[in-house]
Structure formats: structure tokens, C-alpha cells
Design a protein around this motif. Sequence first.
Motif, PDB file in Angstrom:
ATOM      1  N   LEU A 142      -3.340  46.279  10.591  1.00  0.00           N
ATOM      2  CA  LEU A 142      -3.494  46.374  12.043  1.00  0.00           C
ATOM      3  C   LEU A 142      -2.239  45.907  12.766  1.00  0.00           C
ATOM      4  N   PHE A 143      -1.675  44.812  12.270  1.00  0.00           N
ATOM      5  CA  PHE A 143      -0.544  44.193  12.966  1.00  0.00           C
ATOM      6  C   PHE A 143       0.775  44.506  12.297  1.00  0.00           C
ATOM      7  N   ASN A 144       0.763  45.422  11.370  1.00  0.00           N
ATOM      8  CA  ASN A 144       1.967  45.707  10.604  1.00  0.00           C
ATOM      9  C   ASN A 144       1.994  47.192  10.221  1.00  0.00           C
ATOM     10  N   PRO A 145       2.304  48.043  11.196  1.00  0.00           N
ATOM     11  CA  PRO A 145       2.225  49.501  10.984  1.00  0.00           C
ATOM     12  C   PRO A 145       3.088  49.991   9.828  1.00  0.00           C
ATOM     13  N   LYS A 146       4.120  49.232   9.506  1.00  0.00           N
ATOM     14  CA  LYS A 146       5.037  49.667   8.447  1.00  0.00           C
ATOM     15  C   LYS A 146       4.349  49.784   7.086  1.00  0.00           C
ATOM     16  N   ILE A 147       3.245  49.091   6.898  1.00  0.00           N
ATOM     17  CA  ILE A 147       2.604  49.112   5.580  1.00  0.00           C
ATOM     18  C   ILE A 147       1.397  50.044   5.533  1.00  0.00           C
ATOM     19  N   ARG A 148       1.255  50.907   6.545  1.00  0.00           N
ATOM     20  CA  ARG A 148       0.050  51.762   6.644  1.00  0.00           C
ATOM     21  C   ARG A 148      -0.148  52.695   5.447  1.00  0.00           C
ATOM     22  N   LYS A 149       0.916  53.364   5.020  1.00  0.00           N
ATOM     23  CA  LYS A 149       0.735  54.344   3.929  1.00  0.00           C
ATOM     24  C   LYS A 149       1.179  53.784   2.588  1.00  0.00           C
ATOM     25  N   LYS A 150       1.511  52.511   2.580  1.00  0.00           N
ATOM     26  CA  LYS A 150       2.069  51.923   1.351  1.00  0.00           C
ATOM     27  C   LYS A 150       1.002  51.208   0.531  1.00  0.00           C
ATOM     28  N   PRO A 151       1.274  50.994  -0.743  1.00  0.00           N
ATOM     29  CA  PRO A 151       0.337  50.187  -1.540  1.00  0.00           C
ATOM     30  C   PRO A 151       0.382  48.725  -1.087  1.00  0.00           C
ATOM     31  N   ILE A 155       5.850  44.629  -8.595  1.00  0.00           N
ATOM     32  CA  ILE A 155       7.284  44.642  -8.294  1.00  0.00           C
ATOM     33  C   ILE A 155       7.858  46.045  -8.496  1.00  0.00           C
ATOM     34  N   LYS A 156       7.454  46.651  -9.598  1.00  0.00           N
ATOM     35  CA  LYS A 156       7.971  47.977  -9.950  1.00  0.00           C
ATOM     36  C   LYS A 156       7.668  49.009  -8.856  1.00  0.00           C
ATOM     37  N   ASN A 157       6.483  48.896  -8.247  1.00  0.00           N
ATOM     38  CA  ASN A 157       6.059  49.894  -7.264  1.00  0.00           C
ATOM     39  C   ASN A 157       6.188  49.425  -5.828  1.00  0.00           C
ATOM     40  N   ASN A 158       6.867  48.298  -5.660  1.00  0.00           N
ATOM     41  CA  ASN A 158       7.090  47.757  -4.324  1.00  0.00           C
ATOM     42  C   ASN A 158       5.779  47.597  -3.541  1.00  0.00           C
ATOM     43  N   VAL A 159       4.778  47.046  -4.215  1.00  0.00           N
ATOM     44  CA  VAL A 159       3.490  46.802  -3.559  1.00  0.00           C
ATOM     45  C   VAL A 159       3.632  45.620  -2.604  1.00  0.00           C
ATOM     46  N   GLN A 160       3.131  45.786  -1.382  1.00  0.00           N
ATOM     47  CA  GLN A 160       3.175  44.705  -0.396  1.00  0.00           C
ATOM     48  C   GLN A 160       2.081  43.695  -0.703  1.00  0.00           C
ATOM     49  N   VAL A 161       2.446  42.417  -0.745  1.00  0.00           N
ATOM     50  CA  VAL A 161       1.507  41.367  -1.153  1.00  0.00           C
ATOM     51  C   VAL A 161       1.275  40.384  -0.011  1.00  0.00           C
ATOM     52  N   PHE A 162       0.002  40.053   0.234  1.00  0.00           N
ATOM     53  CA  PHE A 162      -0.332  39.079   1.281  1.00  0.00           C
ATOM     54  C   PHE A 162      -1.255  37.995   0.751  1.00  0.00           C
ATOM     55  N   SER A 163      -0.976  36.754   1.142  1.00  0.00           N
ATOM     56  CA  SER A 163      -1.945  35.673   0.926  1.00  0.00           C
ATOM     57  C   SER A 163      -3.064  35.891   1.926  1.00  0.00           C
ATOM     58  N   ALA A 220      -2.806  51.179  -3.822  1.00  0.00           N
ATOM     59  CA  ALA A 220      -2.738  50.147  -4.864  1.00  0.00           C
ATOM     60  C   ALA A 220      -3.761  50.435  -5.968  1.00  0.00           C
ATOM     61  N   LYS A 221      -4.941  50.903  -5.569  1.00  0.00           N
ATOM     62  CA  LYS A 221      -5.966  51.265  -6.558  1.00  0.00           C
ATOM     63  C   LYS A 221      -5.437  52.374  -7.464  1.00  0.00           C
ATOM     64  N   ALA A 222      -4.738  53.334  -6.844  1.00  0.00           N
ATOM     65  CA  ALA A 222      -4.216  54.476  -7.603  1.00  0.00           C
ATOM     66  C   ALA A 222      -3.206  54.027  -8.652  1.00  0.00           C
ATOM     67  N   LEU A 223      -2.564  52.870  -8.426  1.00  0.00           N
ATOM     68  CA  LEU A 223      -1.605  52.364  -9.412  1.00  0.00           C
ATOM     69  C   LEU A 223      -2.311  51.670 -10.577  1.00  0.00           C
ATOM     70  N   GLY A 224      -3.637  51.574 -10.479  1.00  0.00           N
ATOM     71  CA  GLY A 224      -4.406  50.965 -11.569  1.00  0.00           C
ATOM     72  C   GLY A 224      -4.556  49.458 -11.431  1.00  0.00           C
ATOM     73  N   ILE A 225      -4.217  48.930 -10.246  1.00  0.00           N
ATOM     74  CA  ILE A 225      -4.379  47.486 -10.023  1.00  0.00           C
ATOM     75  C   ILE A 225      -5.863  47.189  -9.875  1.00  0.00           C
ATOM     76  N   LYS A 226      -6.340  46.238 -10.688  1.00  0.00           N
ATOM     77  CA  LYS A 226      -7.781  46.009 -10.744  1.00  0.00           C
ATOM     78  C   LYS A 226      -8.245  44.928  -9.778  1.00  0.00           C
ATOM     79  N   MET A 227      -9.488  45.082  -9.313  1.00  0.00           N
ATOM     80  CA  MET A 227     -10.126  44.103  -8.436  1.00  0.00           C
ATOM     81  C   MET A 227     -10.365  42.808  -9.192  1.00  0.00           C
ATOM     82  N   GLY A 228     -10.022  41.683  -8.570  1.00  0.00           N
ATOM     83  CA  GLY A 228     -10.319  40.389  -9.167  1.00  0.00           C
ATOM     84  C   GLY A 228      -9.356  39.966 -10.260  1.00  0.00           C
ATOM     85  N   GLU A 229      -8.364  40.808 -10.524  1.00  0.00           N
ATOM     86  CA  GLU A 229      -7.402  40.503 -11.583  1.00  0.00           C
ATOM     87  C   GLU A 229      -6.447  39.377 -11.134  1.00  0.00           C
ATOM     88  N   PRO A 230      -6.092  38.479 -12.045  1.00  0.00           N
ATOM     89  CA  PRO A 230      -5.108  37.453 -11.682  1.00  0.00           C
ATOM     90  C   PRO A 230      -3.796  38.088 -11.220  1.00  0.00           C
TER      91      PRO A 230
END
Length: 426
Positions: A25-34, A71-79, A52-62
Motif C-alpha cells: 500500500l505504501f510502497n508502489p515500487k514493490i507491487r509486481k515484485k516478489p 537473494i538470487k531472485n531479489n525478493v523484497q523482505v519485510f519484518s 514469491a509463491k511462484a518461486l517455491g518459497i514455502k509458508m512458515g519456512e524459516p
Amino acid sequence: MSYTQYTRKIALIDCNSFYVSCERLFNPKIRKKPVVVLSNNDGCIISRSNEAKALGIKMGEPYFKEKDVIIKNNVQVFSSNYSLYGDISRRVMRTLKRFNSDIEIYSIDEAFLDLSNFSDNEVQNIGHEIRSIVLKWTGIPTSIGIAKTKTLSKVANHIAKKKQSGVVSLIGIKNIDSILEKVKINDVWGVGKQITKFYQQNGIYNAKQLKNKSNTWIKKSSNVLSSRTAMELKGIPCINLETTNSKRKSCVVSRSFGQRVENFQELKEAIAGYSLNASEKIRSEYLVTKSITVFIRTSPFQNNYGFYSNSKTIDLPIATNNSIEIVKASLNALEAIFKNGYRYQKAGVILSHLSDSINSKNLFSSERDEKINNLMKSIDSTNYKYGRSTLSLASAGVHKRWKSRRQHYSKIDTADFYSLPKIKVI
DNA sequence: TCTGGGGTCCTAGGACCC
DNA sequence: TCTGGGGTCCTAGGACCC
């Protein structure tokens, strides 16, 4: 008026990748990104965008296990930023209430809505309308499932998530067996890991098979919850819409430490801090507690240091929401279970047997109690104005080396003027 | 090196009573 | 020597949910 006018219709509205959507909502730059959002202490992945799901990143995974892919796919990460998500959630729920005040807010990103007032033919369109209004007013995309029972509306919602339109209604469909057949047994609401295993051993692999199983068999071999689930799949309502907001029965504050804690003094500070937060929470809901549990444990994943986990409950003679009393009891409990020589990973405080504070006056209430109540009130209002832990107790410590990690925090706070998004005017 | 947090409900079994 | 049976209440732990 036809009979169908009155068939029960329950909609389940579920926000898509809710935490990710809030950050977007507050960061339009990440709208279409993983994008992924992490749990407390940046421990696990708890919300993922479709990319991100399409990259095979699993729910609840450490988090650390997925770091390479991220890192490889430049996924945006938020706490996680719960004050933001809570605020957006309230806006979504307020919007939903305009369609019907008979609403059950089921979780931060989900609500059941009674649509029985609409006819069978109307209901699908109403679903689309709800979806577009919520999107327009709050910016949050949703999926909506509509059916005769809550469990079936969960099924409908599950299917809606995969559809472009985002709305699926099972109302008016004579035979839904072909639909239920495609729903895996572990995707049915109320069927968890354990029961899935049991069902599969008995040849039940999808929702249709469960629906057609005899109720007596289910009750005998499992429990009433399972039989309710099966009945609901048949279209017979067994789980009511809980529209009245009943008060909670317990209150937990617990955290994993940013780094392991071995020192008793530091553990005491953490427990004192959690106790203060929990006390403040129950005061804000006009509740008092009669029972305080403290637990501590080392990491269950690293056995090379030795595992220790213990808890201690202290029952109070008189229910209270006084921070000072609660902290004192918690520290006594901690003292009883603390063992030297362990690397503690997590600790927490549980207040239980909660009841209304309005009726809690008793024989022993005194003028002193009044004074303490007033003190608590002024602490709460000061902390509300100037931020939590502006006023605290000395026992909660100041250094807090053990504080949770939060390395990817977006710092957006919709309740704080200074963290509003900035717009440059030229 | 690093694995979340906060809830609810149900049930089996123990304590206790008559 | 022989030591009941039935009921209620409470709690810890398990299973589930998001």
C-alpha cells in the motif's frame, strides 16, 4: 416470496497475502515484485506475494533456509509491522460492516458475513461488489467464498483464491460433489495434520469422501469437531456465526530472543517487560486476571546445548490487572523454574482466568486500590500518547540486549504523523 | 548463526463426594 | 477374606485455527 430467499448464505472474505498487501500500500515500487513478510524476530516467512509463491518459497519456512532463493531472485523482505496490519485490518472490517452488521471477525485478515438477506440469484453479484468496494476504499485485494455453511464457504474461498475474479459462490448448485472431489482432505477447514493422517489411513483423501462418510463412524473414531466438519460439508450448519464480540479468556505475551539469554537478570527483565505489556492489554479491555503463568525454554532445534523447558503458574487470591502485582508474581514464578547453565531462546507470560474488571470489586477493595487504579490509568494514557514503555518499571530493564530482531522493518506507522509517507512538492 | 505469536475448544483422567 | 459405583468438577495437554 420464494423459499430460497431465506436459505442461509455465509460469505468468507479473506484478504490476499494480507501482510504483503499492507506493505505494498505504501510502497508502489514493490507491487509486481516478489515480496515476503517475516514473523517476529525475523524467524519465519508468514506472508508471500504470488510472485514469491511462484518461486517455491514455502509458508512458515524459516527465513534462513530460503535466503539463497530470496537473494538470487531479489525478493523484497519485510519484518512484520503489526500496528500497521492491525490498522489496515480495522479499515477493511469497517468497510465490510456496511454490507451487513452481522459479521464475525475471524482473524486479522478474515471475516464471515451473513448474506442470507439476499436472494440466491443476487448473491454472486453482491460478492463482486464487496470485493471491488474493499479494494477501492482500502487498497486491499480479497477473495470471497459464499455457501450455506462456514466450512463450505471456506471451500469456496479456497477455490476463489485461484480465480481471476476472486469470487466463488456455491449457492444454488444442486450437487457440489464434483467440486468437493477436487478439494484435498488436508485443505478442509478443521482438518489438521493429525486427522489428515488418520483419514488417509481410512481411505479418505478428499472433501467429497469425508462428506459421504457415515456420521456415526466419524464420531466414534474421532470427535464431535470432526463430525461437525463433515455435517457442514453436507450443507447442514453446525458452526454458528459469532457476531457478538465476546471477551477473551487468556492473554499471552511471549517472544523469541534476538540472541540467546543465559543471565538470570536479563531473563527477569524480559519477563517483567512481557508482564507489563500483558497487564496493559487486559486493562485496555477492562479485564482482570486470576492466574499467571511464566514459561521459559531453550531452542528445540539445537540439542547440542541441552534442552530445558518449564513453566510455573501462580494463582492469585484476588483477581487483578495491576502491573506491579502481576510483575511481582511473574518474577516469583520465574525464580521457581530458572536453571543456570542453559541458553534460553524464548520466554513468555500467560494471564488466564480473565474476567470483567467492572464486577471485580470485593470485600478487600480499598482506597489504596483506587489510587493504584488511577496510577495505572495515567501510565496507560502516557504510554498511549508517547509510545509504549515511556513509563515502565525499573525491573523491565533498559539495555535489552535480548530484544527481537527486526532488520527489515518498513517503519510505516499509520498512527504516527512522523512516519507518514512523504510526498515531494515541487 | 539463524526455526513466530496468539488464540480456542475438546477430552481423558484425576480428585472428590456421596 | 471380602474394598462399589456413579456423578461432578477441574486441569493439563493435544489438536486445531490464523
